[in-house]
Enzyme design. Structure first.
Site, PDB file in Angstrom:
ATOM      1  N   GLU A 483      46.664 -67.624  67.062  1.00 20.18           N
ATOM      2  CA  GLU A 483      46.682 -69.056  67.310  1.00 20.18           C
ATOM      3  C   GLU A 483      46.356 -69.760  65.993  1.00 20.18           C
ATOM      4  OE1 GLU A 483      45.347 -69.977  71.134  1.00 20.18           O
ATOM      5  OE2 GLU A 483      45.592 -72.122  70.892  1.00 20.18           O
ATOM      6  N   GLU A 748      34.045 -69.931  71.902  1.00 19.67           N
ATOM      7  CA  GLU A 748      35.005 -70.852  72.504  1.00 19.67           C
ATOM      8  C   GLU A 748      34.560 -71.297  73.890  1.00 19.67           C
ATOM      9  OE1 GLU A 748      38.809 -69.008  73.187  1.00 19.67           O
ATOM     10  OE2 GLU A 748      39.804 -70.952  73.361  1.00 19.67           O
TER      11      GLU A 748
HETATM   12  C1  BGC Z   1      42.792 -73.678  71.746  1.00 24.36           C
HETATM   13  C2  BGC Z   1      41.868 -74.842  71.848  1.00 24.36           C
HETATM   14  C3  BGC Z   1      42.735 -76.022  72.057  1.00 24.36           C
HETATM   15  C4  BGC Z   1      43.328 -75.797  73.414  1.00 24.36           C
HETATM   16  C5  BGC Z   1      44.025 -76.914  74.036  1.00 24.36           C
HETATM   17  C6  BGC Z   1      43.442 -73.489  73.050  1.00 24.36           C
HETATM   18  O1  BGC Z   1      44.254 -72.395  73.115  1.00 24.36           O
HETATM   19  O2  BGC Z   1      42.156 -72.549  71.285  1.00 24.36           O
HETATM   20  O3  BGC Z   1      40.814 -74.885  71.062  1.00 24.36           O
HETATM   21  O4  BGC Z   1      42.169 -77.237  71.841  1.00 24.36           O
HETATM   22  O5  BGC Z   1      44.099 -74.635  73.463  1.00 24.36           O
HETATM   23  O6  BGC Z   1      43.379 -77.112  75.164  1.00 24.36           O
END
Ligand code: BGC
Length: 894
Positions: A483, A748
């Site tokens: 990501e 997270e």
């Molecule tokens: C990310 C987040 C991002 C989100 C959107 C995720 O996959 O890691 O930090 O803001 O997607 O909701």
């Protein structure tokens, strides 16, 4: 002459930048003084075209003369027009309040880049390669050009360089700089950055060699979630070396593809080398048997190298670099090593970090060592890679077998990890077989914070590490899985904290350019900037609002009006877009992926309530930004719109008794912080927020949207003790809970790993995500007591708020005006506070003082102290406006 000094000279937030495009670069400095009460009454800037002229006090480009006023931050250059390549050597002096003049500062410099596209005479070059290396991963080509220089001394030499992909530049046998991942990540369809290197001292008469290794990077490699080769498939290189000699000649060495057409011998050659595959997310493979030797030294036999091919060049335009590069910043040695299974060695670095490993091995030629990286261990002690998803994060090193020890680092990949697994080793490793090399954007270190509570210090450390690991050219969500994207929501939640830990003025100036590049023509921002692939769906509430909140936060912290000026139309575009689609003043349409209060725990805030709350807030910030810029008509228009949205929001979601729909911690925190409620409902909302926390036995439930506002909302509404309780919890869910499980970065999700369930679903479980680290700002401001806000009643406010058994805290912050510091300690009921206020900004000091307390400064009643002027007291605090200087307070209850 006065005893004050002018230091920390910077230009466009950078130290001695090369390659500027700003026609009136902004100069900044800091005035230091030992004496209390120093004020600057005038200043003078000299800018000269050479160091010699500047040394002779001749400002041939600009001599501002003695200008009244204390300017010191972001003073626009106002001298002769600056042409391409023009150097400006500059220095400053100031006069104090009594008209005494300081010495000149030491000198600084800036240099203009190639301002006109016609300044570029180099060609993009590439190689046409058959698929090679591992699937999806490609070999990194090497390029070199050998050139002759005359005997005349070199007076000035520069390399102007860019790549589609990543370049690693070499000159005369060694790497040219310690920058990595250049030219950086942008939307290559819109712009591509170039860099400028001063190579004057690196050249010699006769033969010289410039060369580069070029990797896939963001341009041609993986950028997350399975997207790869978004902008192109093959990397390309652009190099223009300009050498000026004492006889007034200019030698130009340029990447050149024209040889083929005109039949001339090729001036550049290319070949494949030992980097047999490279990818930022998948990893890098290096076969040392294929090393090219002294390939970037003159006289090297490049007989089997081939001429490169013409590249297609970028779609976007060449653009200056406005932020610090990514660099190797520090190193970590492992604390332990175990043989987890036969031949599988697992190193523990003790810190979740971002970068790569330096490997030391010995063994027979052709042996391949595999290096895998992970943030966590599985219960059997093997590395936990499930949460990396498609990011293989695997490097390979194949030994040359020619020396007793081989040392290797990859150069076109990075990983997020605490644990390193080695397999395929010829022998038994030792702890020094692996070193963690930490790399991130080299934004200068800013604030420091430490207090008497170990858990709180660990939270602060985890927040800092989250920032380091995720500030890799753009602010990313996470550094480990497939990501690593510039998610807008994460950035806006964290930006306030980010400005305290590192000086991110330049870093975010660059990213806001990415944000503007990504904005759609209808004004919509996407969720992710730079764009995530070529599609660009409109952003969700609070994610798109980063386009407003980030520049506003930078303005607040750095007083940089230019950031607002550059961005104001973009901000209007976003708000106007929402308004057009939601004329009824509730954000009901175009909510994109509508992420809501992302990864909240045990609470479900209604998405529509959140959406319009953010819209009202952003619109009000936009109105304020317009006012700062003196654009009064739009300021009024957006202020009216903000009020309209606020009203509509109240009508739709707030009951007469003040209950807000959803009744979650996040909706109350946002309502309080965004000023959405009618005044008479404020106290009730704060009480409901506290009650919800108490119902959860003193725990939070907020996700990304609420987290930055939860502790401030409590603090500002009489519940400081509850904020401290949340901070110091170590039961689930809390920051402390993750720390009890060994976290060295911010997770997270609150439930990333729990004693009951182990790992949360691996599809989305990063252990290095800075969003929940947004509590960092509160640590600096409330525990530490330092606030820097160009929109507040005073730019610098010192106001420590001791609580919850913390008995001392020490905080420093190098503001754009100079150093701010606050140290406090509580002993035997006496509070001592040492506070430092820099020269220049307006400042207030507030100290918690129960009614009747005696407050002294340097032994005299504070109200009579030199430099302090009492402000009307608040029930729980005494305040003063404060002149520059250091103060020693004592607060004793009577
Ligand atoms: C990310 C987040 C991002 C989100 C959107 C995720 O996959 O890691 O930090 O803001 O997607 O909701």
């Amino acid at each position: 002459m006065t005893d004050i000094a002018v230091v920390r000279l910077r230009c466009e937030h950078l130290t001695d930048p090369l390659g500027l495009h700003a026609r009136a670069p902004r100069l900044g400095w800091v005035v230091q003084a030992e004496r209390r009460g120093v004020a600057v009454s005038a200043h003078q800037v000299l800018v000269a075209s050479s160091a010699d002229l500047l040394a002779a006090d001749t400002g041939d480009l600009w001599d501002s003369g003695q200008l009244p006023g204390a300017a010191g931050t972001l003073v626009p250059y106002a001298g002769a027009a600056l042409a391409s390549r023009q150097a400006g050597h500059w220095k400053v002096r100031v006069w104090d309040e009594d008209g005494r003049c300081s010495a000149w500062s030491s000198s600084a410099r800036f240099e203009m880049g190639l301002l006109d596209p016609s300044d570029w005479v180099a060609d993009w070059i590439s190689v046409v390669r058959p698929p090679a290396g591992e699937p999806d991963r490609k070999v990194a080509p090497y390029f070199r050009s050998e050139f002759l220089l005359p005997e005349e001394p070199v007076t000035r030499a520069r390399a102007y360089v860019s790549a589609l992909g990543l370049y690693d530049l070499h000159l005369n046998g060694s790497r040219l700089s310690d920058d990595v991942f250049r030219p950086g990540w942008t939307d290559y369809d819109k712009r591509i950055q170039y860099q400028v290197y001063d190579i004057t001292d690196r050249l010699r008469p006769g033969p010289n060699v410039i060369g580069a290794v070029v990797g896939d990077g963001w341009y041609a490699g993986d950028i997350g979630m399975g997207k790869r080769e978004v902008w192109g498939s093959w990397p390309e290189l652009l190099v223009q070396v300009e050498v000026d000699t004492a006889d007034g000649e200019r030698v130009i060495v340029r990447s050149d593809a024209a040889w083929a057409e005109c039949g001339a011998p090729a001036t550049w050659l290319a070949t494949n080398g030992p980097i047999v595959s490279n990818d930022l997310q998948l990893g890098e493979s290096y076969d040392a048997r294929l090393e090219l030797g002294e390939w970037s030294s003159p006289g090297y036999d490049a007989g089997d190298w081939k001429p490169p091919f013409p590249g297609g060049g970028p779609v976007g335009s060449l653009s200056p670099t406005v932020a610090e590069p990514v660099r190797r910043i520090e190193e970590i040695v492992p604390g332990s090593l175990v043989e987890q299974a036969p031949g599988t060695w697992v190193f523990d670095l003790g810190q979740n970090m971002v970068g790569w490993c330096r490997l030391r091995v010995s063994g027979p030629a052709g042996t391949t060592v595999t290096i895998r990286h992970a943030e966590m261990l599985d219960p059997d002690g093997s590395i936990h890679t499930a949460n990396l998803r498609g990011a293989l994060s695997t490097d390979h090193y194949t030994l040359a077998g020619t020396s007793p020890e081989e040392v290797w680092e990859p150069r076109f990949t990075f990983h997020g990890f605490r644990y390193v697994e080695l397999t395929g080793l010829p022998g038994t490793p030792t702890l020094d077989s692996v070193t963690g090399v930490v790399a991130h954007s080299d934004a200068p270190t800013a604030g420091t914070f430490t207090c008497s509570n170990a858990l709180v210090n660990q939270i602060h450390s985890n927040v800092r590490w989250g920032q380091k690991g995720n500030f890799v050219d753009v602010p990313t969500d996470c550094p480990q899985r497939d990501e690593r994207l510039g998610w807008m929501g994460d950035a806006q939640v964290f930006v306030g904290t980010a400005t305290f830990n590192l000086d991110v003025a330049a870093f975010f100036t660059k990213w806001l350019r990415d944000v503007r590049d990504a904005q759609l023509e209808n004004g919509a921002y996407p969720d992710v900037c730079p764009r995530f692939g070529r599609s660009n769906p409109p952003a969700a509430p609070a994610w798109g609002d980063a386009g407003i909140i980030v520049p506003w936060t930078l303005y607040r912290r750095y007083g940089d009006i230019g950031i607002l000026a550059d961005h104001i139309e973009s901000m209007e575009g976003w708000i106007d877009y929402l308004h057009r689609r939601n004329p009824e003043l509730l954000w009901q349409h175009v909510r994109g992926m509508d992420w809501g209060d992302w990864v909240a725990i045990g609470a479900d805030s209604p998405k529509d309530v959140l959406a319009s709350a953010w819209w009202a807030y952003s619109t009000r910030l936009l109105a304020q930004a317009e006012a700062v810029l003196g654009r009064l008509a739009p300021a009024k228009r957006y202020s009216d719109l903000a009020e309209g949205i606020r009203q509509a929001w109240n009508d739709a979601y707030v009951k007469p008794d003040g209950t807000i729909e959803g009744a979650t911690q996040t909706v109350y925190a946002l309502a309080l912080r965004f000023g959405l409620l009618d005044e008479h409902l404020r106290l009730g909302a704060a009480a409901r927020l506290v009650a919800d926390i108490e119902d959860r036995d003193g725990h939070l439930s907020t996700g990304f949207m609420g987290i930055a506002h939860l502790l401030p909302a409590l603090t500002e509404n009489g519940a400081l003790d509850v904020a401290y309780r949340l901070l110091q919890n170590d039961t689930f869910p809390s920051w402390g809970y993750s720390i009890r499980q060994g976290a060295t970065t911010i997770w997270e999700r609150w439930d990333g790993w729990t004693e009951e369930s182990g790992f949360e679903a691996s599809g989305m479980n990063s252990f290095n995500h800075y969003a929940f680290g947004a509590v960092g700002e509160w640590l600096y401001e409330t525990v530490g007591g330092i606030r820097v806000d160009h929109t507040a009643p005073a730019v610098v406010t010192i106001h420590p708020r001791p609580g919850a058994g913390i008995v001392w805290a020490r905080t420093t912050y190098p503001s754009i005006h100079g150093d701010v510091a606050c140290s406090w300690a509580l002993q035997d009921g006496v509070l001592t506070v040492d506070a430092t206020v820099p020269v220049g900004p307006s400042a207030q000091i507030w100290l918690p003082a129960p009614p009747g307390a005696a407050v002294t400064e340097g032994g005299v009643p504070a109200d009579e102290a030199d430099g302090l002027t009492a402000l009307p007291s608040l029930p729980e605090a005494h305040g003063w406006t404060a002149a520059a200087g250091t103060y020693h307070f004592m607060v004793e209850s009577r």
